[in-house]
Scaffold this motif. Structure first.
Motif, PDB file in Angstrom:
ATOM      1  N   ALA A 146       0.823  -1.212   0.000  1.00 19.33           N
ATOM      2  CA  ALA A 146       0.000   0.000   0.000  1.00 19.33           C
ATOM      3  C   ALA A 146       0.855   1.259   0.000  1.00 19.33           C
ATOM      4  N   TYR A 147       2.050   1.164   0.566  1.00 20.51           N
ATOM      5  CA  TYR A 147       2.955   2.303   0.613  1.00 20.51           C
ATOM      6  C   TYR A 147       4.026   2.247  -0.472  1.00 20.51           C
ATOM      7  N   GLY A 148       3.801   1.428  -1.479  1.00 22.69           N
ATOM      8  CA  GLY A 148       4.650   1.453  -2.671  1.00 22.69           C
ATOM      9  C   GLY A 148       5.928   0.659  -2.609  1.00 22.69           C
ATOM     10  N   LEU A 149       6.110  -0.176  -1.591  1.00 24.82           N
ATOM     11  CA  LEU A 149       7.306  -1.009  -1.520  1.00 24.82           C
ATOM     12  C   LEU A 149       7.036  -2.363  -2.177  1.00 24.82           C
ATOM     13  N   GLN A 150       8.093  -2.980  -2.664  1.00 26.31           N
ATOM     14  CA  GLN A 150       7.986  -4.306  -3.255  1.00 26.31           C
ATOM     15  C   GLN A 150       8.172  -5.348  -2.158  1.00 26.31           C
ATOM     16  N   VAL A 151       7.236  -6.285  -2.075  1.00 32.84           N
ATOM     17  CA  VAL A 151       7.327  -7.327  -1.051  1.00 32.84           C
ATOM     18  C   VAL A 151       6.931  -8.659  -1.671  1.00 32.84           C
ATOM     19  N   GLU A 152       7.722  -9.676  -1.383  1.00 29.81           N
ATOM     20  CA  GLU A 152       7.453 -10.996  -1.921  1.00 29.81           C
ATOM     21  C   GLU A 152       7.671 -12.060  -0.860  1.00 29.81           C
ATOM     22  N   SER A 153       6.872 -13.100  -0.928  1.00 21.70           N
ATOM     23  CA  SER A 153       7.042 -14.230  -0.038  1.00 21.70           C
ATOM     24  C   SER A 153       8.324 -14.969  -0.400  1.00 21.70           C
ATOM     25  N   VAL A 154       9.061 -15.384   0.617  1.00 21.20           N
ATOM     26  CA  VAL A 154      10.289 -16.135   0.397  1.00 21.20           C
ATOM     27  C   VAL A 154       9.999 -17.611   0.642  1.00 21.20           C
ATOM     28  N   GLY A 155       9.852 -18.357  -0.435  1.00 22.11           N
ATOM     29  CA  GLY A 155       9.580 -19.781  -0.301  1.00 22.11           C
ATOM     30  C   GLY A 155      10.823 -20.589   0.001  1.00 22.11           C
ATOM     31  N   ASP A 156      11.936 -20.184  -0.570  1.00 25.28           N
ATOM     32  CA  ASP A 156      13.212 -20.839  -0.299  1.00 25.28           C
ATOM     33  C   ASP A 156      13.840 -20.157   0.900  1.00 25.28           C
ATOM     34  N   GLU A 160      21.405 -19.849   2.238  1.00 28.17           N
ATOM     35  CA  GLU A 160      22.046 -19.374   1.006  1.00 28.17           C
ATOM     36  C   GLU A 160      21.145 -18.399   0.266  1.00 28.17           C
ATOM     37  N   ASN A 161      19.846 -18.717   0.180  1.00 32.56           N
ATOM     38  CA  ASN A 161      18.926 -17.817  -0.518  1.00 32.56           C
ATOM     39  C   ASN A 161      18.697 -16.546   0.280  1.00 32.56           C
ATOM     40  N   ALA A 162      18.573 -16.682   1.596  1.00 32.89           N
ATOM     41  CA  ALA A 162      18.385 -15.485   2.432  1.00 32.89           C
ATOM     42  C   ALA A 162      19.582 -14.557   2.311  1.00 32.89           C
ATOM     43  N   GLN A 163      20.784 -15.111   2.303  1.00 28.92           N
ATOM     44  CA  GLN A 163      21.972 -14.277   2.136  1.00 28.92           C
ATOM     45  C   GLN A 163      21.983 -13.614   0.771  1.00 28.92           C
ATOM     46  N   ALA A 164      21.589 -14.344  -0.268  1.00 31.08           N
ATOM     47  CA  ALA A 164      21.563 -13.770  -1.612  1.00 31.08           C
ATOM     48  C   ALA A 164      20.587 -12.598  -1.678  1.00 31.08           C
ATOM     49  N   LEU A 165      19.457 -12.715  -0.996  1.00 29.69           N
ATOM     50  CA  LEU A 165      18.485 -11.622  -0.981  1.00 29.69           C
ATOM     51  C   LEU A 165      19.054 -10.405  -0.248  1.00 29.69           C
ATOM     52  N   LEU A 166      19.689 -10.630   0.876  1.00 26.76           N
ATOM     53  CA  LEU A 166      20.297  -9.521   1.616  1.00 26.76           C
ATOM     54  C   LEU A 166      21.404  -8.867   0.789  1.00 26.76           C
ATOM     55  N   ASP A 167      22.222  -9.690   0.144  1.00 31.41           N
ATOM     56  CA  ASP A 167      23.330  -9.162  -0.653  1.00 31.41           C
ATOM     57  C   ASP A 167      22.839  -8.375  -1.871  1.00 31.41           C
ATOM     58  N   SER A 168      21.629  -8.668  -2.323  1.00 29.13           N
ATOM     59  CA  SER A 168      21.085  -7.979  -3.495  1.00 29.13           C
ATOM     60  C   SER A 168      20.210  -6.795  -3.136  1.00 29.13           C
ATOM     61  N   ASP A 215      23.405 -15.369  14.016  1.00 28.43           N
ATOM     62  CA  ASP A 215      23.656 -16.427  13.052  1.00 28.43           C
ATOM     63  C   ASP A 215      22.422 -16.596  12.164  1.00 28.43           C
ATOM     64  N   LEU A 216      22.578 -16.423  10.853  1.00 31.38           N
ATOM     65  CA  LEU A 216      21.446 -16.442   9.931  1.00 31.38           C
ATOM     66  C   LEU A 216      20.758 -17.800   9.922  1.00 31.38           C
ATOM     67  N   GLU A 217      21.525 -18.861   9.830  1.00 32.71           N
ATOM     68  CA  GLU A 217      20.928 -20.195   9.769  1.00 32.71           C
ATOM     69  C   GLU A 217      20.099 -20.490  11.013  1.00 32.71           C
ATOM     70  N   ALA A 218      20.611 -20.095  12.176  1.00 34.92           N
ATOM     71  CA  ALA A 218      19.890 -20.342  13.416  1.00 34.92           C
ATOM     72  C   ALA A 218      18.622 -19.506  13.494  1.00 34.92           C
ATOM     73  N   LEU A 219      18.688 -18.262  13.046  1.00 31.42           N
ATOM     74  CA  LEU A 219      17.472 -17.436  13.011  1.00 31.42           C
ATOM     75  C   LEU A 219      16.403 -18.081  12.141  1.00 31.42           C
ATOM     76  N   LEU A 220      16.795 -18.523  10.961  1.00 34.00           N
ATOM     77  CA  LEU A 220      15.836 -19.131  10.044  1.00 34.00           C
ATOM     78  C   LEU A 220      15.223 -20.395  10.630  1.00 34.00           C
ATOM     79  N   SER A 221      15.973 -21.089  11.460  1.00 33.30           N
ATOM     80  CA  SER A 221      15.453 -22.309  12.076  1.00 33.30           C
ATOM     81  C   SER A 221      14.385 -22.000  13.116  1.00 33.30           C
TER      82      SER A 221
END
Length: 239
Positions: A146-156, A160-168, A215-221
């Motif tokens: 509603a406020y014009g930001l792009q948001v997408e569900s992260v299925g993966d 590795e994918n979470a880091q790629a999203l942060l890096d991009s 730790d990213l992996e632990a957060l995701l868990s």
């Protein structure tokens, strides 16, 4: 409207790190409260909390993958006692609106200076408030869009994918389950990768957590096992 169990934000405890939970580098018990603290590479900006007659007011800018972001706390004296949905205090139930307000006020061309109270009012008016349960998960995609930001569900949801999203150049909105950050359900922002391989977060409930390495992996868990409205992990960008 989804059932109340699909809502999150009622937990007010910060939780503790331990066992297989997200690794925290540093401890509140050993930190020198008077020592200067650098947030990321932004050495000219400090994270501060000011004690006023009404309570604590936070003033902070965080370095993120999307650029500088204002930090908001749901326990800030300016809105901590505001009744979300006319019923529940922000200090206990307001993590959703607070997390969204950080993103909107910092990165949306339409957001201006939207604060957590403003976002709580928007959430309640648009059907995203759940009495005594915080926010429906729909708040994240619908408010940000509603406020014009792009948001997408992260299925993966692999590290590795979470880091790629942060890096991009994305920030991740994470719905956390019981573990290091909550005893129930809690929205936090995973804001950036650090050079040491850990990540930084923006925790609406406890700003000290923003100064720690996670730790990213632990957060995701520890993500909550809910899959409505695209949760428990969303990637946000300016498009």
């Amino acid at each position: 409207m989804p059932e109340p169990e699909s809502a999150s934000g009622a937990d007010s405890g910060p939780g503790t790190a331990g066992g297989d939970g997200p690794r925290v580098v540093g401890s509140d018990e050993t930190e020198d409260p008077d020592a200067p603290h650098e947030v990321g590479q932004m050495t000219d900006l400090d994270m501060e909390a000011f004690i006023t007659g009404e309570g604590i007011v936070y003033s902070a800018i965080l370095d993120t993958a999307m650029g500088p972001m204002v930090y908001y706390s749901q326990g800030d004296a300016r809105w901590r006692d505001f009744l979300y949905g006319g019923a529940d205090p922000m200090k206990k139930y307001g993590c959703g609106p607070t997390a969204v307000a950080m993103l909107v006020s910092s990165f949306s061309l339409e957001g201006g200076t939207v604060n957590p109270q403003d976002m709580a009012e928007w959430a309640a008016a648009n059907g995203h408030f759940a009495t005594h349960s915080g926010s429906y998960h729909s708040l994240i995609p619908q408010a940000l869009a509603a406020y014009g930001l792009q948001v997408e569900s992260v299925g993966d949801r692999s590290p590795e994918n979470a880091q790629a999203l942060l890096d991009s150049g994305h920030i991740l909105v994470a719905l956390m389950g019981k573990g290091s950050l909550t005893e129930n359900g809690h929205f936090v922002l995973i804001t950036r990768m650090q050079d040491n391989g850990y990540v930084s977060i923006a925790d609406p409930n406890r700003y000290e957590n923003c100064k720690k390495d996670w730790d990213l992996e632990a957060l995701l868990s520890e993500l909550k096992p809910n899959f409505d409205s695209g949760g428990p992990l969303w990637a946000v960008s300016t498009g």
